[in-house]
Design a protein around this motif. Structure first.
Motif, PDB file in Angstrom:
ATOM      1  N   THR A 193       0.846  -1.185   0.000  1.00 21.33           N
ATOM      2  CA  THR A 193       0.000   0.000   0.000  1.00 21.33           C
ATOM      3  C   THR A 193       0.888   1.244   0.000  1.00 21.33           C
ATOM      4  N   GLY A 194       0.804   2.023  -1.062  1.00 21.27           N
ATOM      5  CA  GLY A 194       1.668   3.201  -1.184  1.00 21.27           C
ATOM      6  C   GLY A 194       3.142   2.864  -1.149  1.00 21.27           C
ATOM      7  N   SER A 195       3.523   1.734  -1.713  1.00 28.96           N
ATOM      8  CA  SER A 195       4.913   1.264  -1.614  1.00 28.96           C
ATOM      9  C   SER A 195       5.873   2.116  -2.436  1.00 28.96           C
ATOM     10  N   TYR A 253      -5.377  12.456   1.996  1.00 28.70           N
ATOM     11  CA  TYR A 253      -6.428  13.157   1.260  1.00 28.70           C
ATOM     12  C   TYR A 253      -7.133  14.138   2.184  1.00 28.70           C
ATOM     13  N   ASP A 254      -7.436  13.676   3.404  1.00 31.40           N
ATOM     14  CA  ASP A 254      -8.087  14.520   4.405  1.00 31.40           C
ATOM     15  C   ASP A 254      -7.023  15.057   5.352  1.00 31.40           C
ATOM     16  N   GLY A 302      -4.406   4.407  -2.399  1.00 29.68           N
ATOM     17  CA  GLY A 302      -5.221   5.603  -2.333  1.00 29.68           C
ATOM     18  C   GLY A 302      -5.355   6.238  -3.708  1.00 29.68           C
ATOM     19  N   ALA A 303      -6.582   6.477  -4.129  1.00 26.87           N
ATOM     20  CA  ALA A 303      -6.807   7.060  -5.453  1.00 26.87           C
ATOM     21  C   ALA A 303      -6.259   8.478  -5.540  1.00 26.87           C
ATOM     22  N   GLU A 304      -6.084   9.112  -4.384  1.00 29.16           N
ATOM     23  CA  GLU A 304      -5.545  10.471  -4.339  1.00 29.16           C
ATOM     24  C   GLU A 304      -4.156  10.505  -3.706  1.00 29.16           C
ATOM     25  N   ASP A 305      -3.449   9.399  -3.765  1.00 35.24           N
ATOM     26  CA  ASP A 305      -2.079   9.347  -3.243  1.00 35.24           C
ATOM     27  C   ASP A 305      -1.201  10.277  -4.069  1.00 35.24           C
ATOM     28  N   CYS A 361      -8.672   9.016  -0.620  1.00 38.06           N
ATOM     29  CA  CYS A 361      -7.641   8.380   0.212  1.00 38.06           C
ATOM     30  C   CYS A 361      -6.265   8.712  -0.346  1.00 38.06           C
ATOM     31  N   GLY A 362      -5.334   8.998   0.563  1.00 39.93           N
ATOM     32  CA  GLY A 362      -3.974   9.328   0.185  1.00 39.93           C
ATOM     33  C   GLY A 362      -2.998   8.178   0.337  1.00 39.93           C
ATOM     34  N   HIS A 363      -1.850   8.460   0.941  1.00 39.27           N
ATOM     35  CA  HIS A 363      -0.695   7.558   0.935  1.00 39.27           C
ATOM     36  C   HIS A 363      -0.754   6.462   2.004  1.00 39.27           C
ATOM     37  N   ALA A 364      -1.654   6.568   2.961  1.00 42.55           N
ATOM     38  CA  ALA A 364      -1.712   5.591   4.058  1.00 42.55           C
ATOM     39  C   ALA A 364      -3.146   5.092   4.241  1.00 42.55           C
TER      40      ALA A 364
END
Length: 231
Positions: free
Chosen positions: A95-97, A127-128, A181-184, A210-213
């Motif tokens: 995830t976010g590797s 993201y948030d 995350g689609a917004e990573d 969702c971002g990087h985590a």
């Protein structure tokens, strides 16, 4: 017998990043959350050092096979380990590797005493921005206040950005789940797609808003995907 799951955090991460995952899975799996020794003094390449540490953790715990779950730097370490010791890894979750591309340059100088600068950089991870709590920001500032830890973070970041796992991926044959995350903004969606294309037995799922985590920002969805994959 309970199966073993090892959760590997990122460069600025820690054990608390996995709190919701631990709560969800602790009754059905042996959950291991090693604190990666990023700040230790050593002569090796940091990634080699962390892979050796992971190998020691698995051996000392007498784990014959494990499920590796890695976020960011933790995913990078998991990829190298899974390639090197495929017989020890049942399944791999990334995830976010890091390992292909990171949009997060760490230079030789970090404005570590500038609260608002660090707040902005930490919020960039999610993201948030509300996920970047005052407690989280203070923890990062406390870490960076230590000169040696700050140096190790810079060197680790520079090493991971120069270490590409592209050639390893086609040789990783165990099932891999990519939760992204689609917004990573650090490892953008195209990075996830490149992982998917290069890993022979992989599934990619994007989480919106969702971002990087994802395990921190979308824990319920993350846990459901992980449960379907490992149960």
């Amino acid at each position: 017998m309970k199966r073993n799951v090892i959760l590997l955090h990122g460069l600025f991460g820690g054990l608390s990043n996995w709190e919701k995952v631990i709560t969800h899975f602790q009754n059905d799996f042996n959950i291991h959350i090693p604190l990666l020794p990023i700040y230790n003094q050593h002569r090796e390449n940091i990634l080699e050092y962390l892979v050796s540490f992971l190998q020691h953790t698995i051996d000392s715990g007498q784990m014959e096979k494990v499920i590796l779950v890695g976020n960011s730097l933790g995913g990078h370490v998991a990829i190298i380990y899974a390639h090197r010791y495929p017989q020890r890894v049942e399944k791999l979750v990334l995830t976010g590797s890091s390992g292909l591309y990171e949009n997060y340059t760490v230079g030789s100088y970090i404005r570590r005493k500038d609260y608002f600068y660090l707040k902005e950089r930490i919020e960039y991870t999610f993201y948030d921005p509300a996920v970047a709590t005052a407690t989280l920001i203070e923890e990062v500032m406390l870490t960076l206040a230590d000169d040696q830890k700050c140096i190790r973070i810079i060197k680790t970041a520079q090493t991971t950005q120069r270490n590409y796992v592209t050639a390893l991926l086609p040789q990783i044959s165990m099932p891999v789940l990519l939760i992204w995350g689609a917004e990573d903004k650090i490892t953008p969606p195209d990075v996830a797609r490149e992982f998917k294309k290069s890993l022979p037995d992989s599934t990619l799922v994007f989480l919106s808003r969702c971002g990087h985590a994802p395990m921190m920002e979308r824990p319920e969805e993350f846990n459901k995907l992980l449960e379907d994959f490992i149960c």
